[in-house]
Design an enzyme around this catalytic site. Structure first.
Site, PDB file in Angstrom:
ATOM      1  N   ASP A   1      -2.473   0.932   8.661  1.00 19.08           N
ATOM      2  CA  ASP A   1      -1.044   1.685   8.187  1.00 19.08           C
ATOM      3  C   ASP A   1      -0.082   1.315   9.058  1.00 19.08           C
ATOM      4  O   ASP A   1       0.825   2.225   9.407  1.00 19.08           O
ATOM      5  CB  ASP A   1      -1.239   3.133   8.079  1.00 19.08           C
ATOM      6  CG  ASP A   1      -2.131   3.487   6.988  1.00 19.08           C
ATOM      7  OD1 ASP A   1      -2.345   2.818   5.853  1.00 19.08           O
ATOM      8  OD2 ASP A   1      -3.074   4.593   7.181  1.00 19.08           O
TER       9      ASP A   1
ATOM     10  N   SER B   1       4.771   7.083   1.909  1.00 22.70           N
ATOM     11  CA  SER B   1       5.370   5.689   2.389  1.00 22.70           C
ATOM     12  C   SER B   1       4.783   4.618   1.596  1.00 22.70           C
ATOM     13  O   SER B   1       3.628   4.893   1.134  1.00 22.70           O
ATOM     14  CB  SER B   1       5.185   5.380   3.741  1.00 22.70           C
ATOM     15  OG  SER B   1       5.467   6.475   4.921  1.00 22.70           O
TER      16      SER B   1
ATOM     17  N   HIS C   1       0.858   5.332   0.920  1.00 23.98           N
ATOM     18  CA  HIS C   1       0.264   6.158   2.159  1.00 23.98           C
ATOM     19  C   HIS C   1       0.533   7.628   1.991  1.00 23.98           C
ATOM     20  O   HIS C   1       1.901   7.777   2.050  1.00 23.98           O
ATOM     21  CB  HIS C   1       0.252   5.613   3.481  1.00 23.98           C
ATOM     22  CG  HIS C   1      -0.388   6.250   4.377  1.00 23.98           C
ATOM     23  ND1 HIS C   1      -2.038   6.312   4.679  1.00 23.98           N
ATOM     24  CD2 HIS C   1       0.102   7.275   5.349  1.00 23.98           C
ATOM     25  CE1 HIS C   1      -2.193   6.932   5.755  1.00 23.98           C
ATOM     26  NE2 HIS C   1      -0.982   7.484   6.222  1.00 23.98           N
TER      27      HIS C   1
ATOM     28  N   ASN D   1       0.857  -1.192  -0.010  1.00 26.41           N
ATOM     29  CA  ASN D   1       0.037  -0.125  -0.018  1.00 26.41           C
ATOM     30  C   ASN D   1       0.815   1.193   0.054  1.00 26.41           C
ATOM     31  O   ASN D   1       2.146   1.345   0.559  1.00 26.41           O
ATOM     32  CB  ASN D   1      -0.851   0.084   1.346  1.00 26.41           C
ATOM     33  CG  ASN D   1      -1.936   1.071   1.299  1.00 26.41           C
ATOM     34  OD1 ASN D   1      -2.178   1.664   0.302  1.00 26.41           O
ATOM     35  ND2 ASN D   1      -2.321   1.574   2.466  1.00 26.41           N
TER      36      ASN D   1
END
Length: 191
Positions: free
Chosen positions: A145, A136, A109, A107
């Site tokens: 997260d 990130s 972020h 992912n």
């Protein structure tokens, strides 16, 4: 060996477009083999324009997040992904999906984690009055997260920044970091 990527999106798909354009340009041994969403996201058009399969698994069609997770996991699995990329996917993945594909879910972020986790990271950074935030790339785990950080970089706030302007600058960094991470991971897996 080329890695198979399935990308999940929720919105306009600009991060997806970056992947589709840059994977071949950067000679990264990976291919996007399908693009999915929880909604009929406008960004799915980038996949259909390239004759890539798309799928939509709406949460609203299931009586529970768990049932949705099973259906989403089955849809992902049908494309045999080596990696699942959350590219602006704005739904929290159910634990069953995370455990089924961990640690192969990445992912991006829009913050320098662990600072500003969650769905409103850019707004939260602005409201906190910080001088810098970041971007990130993480491995998705069952937290919000909280997964292993694979890459991150600071992004400075500029005078007059609003949420949109700051987010646009962060997205540029997110895209570059994701491509760097994919280049490293896919090259390692190919050897």
């Amino acid at each position: 060996m080329r890695q198979r990527l399935v990308v999940l999106i929720s919105g306009s798909g600009t991060n997806l477009l970056s992947l589709l354009e840059n994977l071949p340009q950067m000679d990264i041994p990976a291919d996007v083999v399908a693009v999915g969403s929880e909604t009929h996201a406008p960004g799915l058009r980038y996949a259909t324009e390239r004759s890539l399969p798309t799928f939509v698994v709406p949460l609203s069609e299931f009586s529970s997040r768990e049932e949705w997770g099973v259906a989403l996991g089955d849809a992902l699995d049908s494309y045999s992904p080596d990696l699942v990329i959350l590219s602006g996917f704005m739904k929290l993945l159910p634990a069953s999906v995370v455990s089924r594909f961990a640690p192969r879910i990445l992912n991006t972020h829009p913050a320098y984690l662990p600072e500003f986790p969650g769905a409103h990271a850019v707004r939260d950074a602005l409201e906190a009055g910080v001088s810098q935030t970041g971007a990130s790339v993480i491995v998705v785990d069952e937290g919000i997260d909280t997964g292993e950080i694979l890459a991150q970089e600071r992004v400075h706030l500029e005078p007059g920044d609003d949420e949109s302007a700051l987010h646009d600058r962060i997205k540029v960094v997110e895209r570059r970091l994701l491509l760097q991470v994919l280049a490293k991971l896919c090259s390692e897996k190919g050897n």
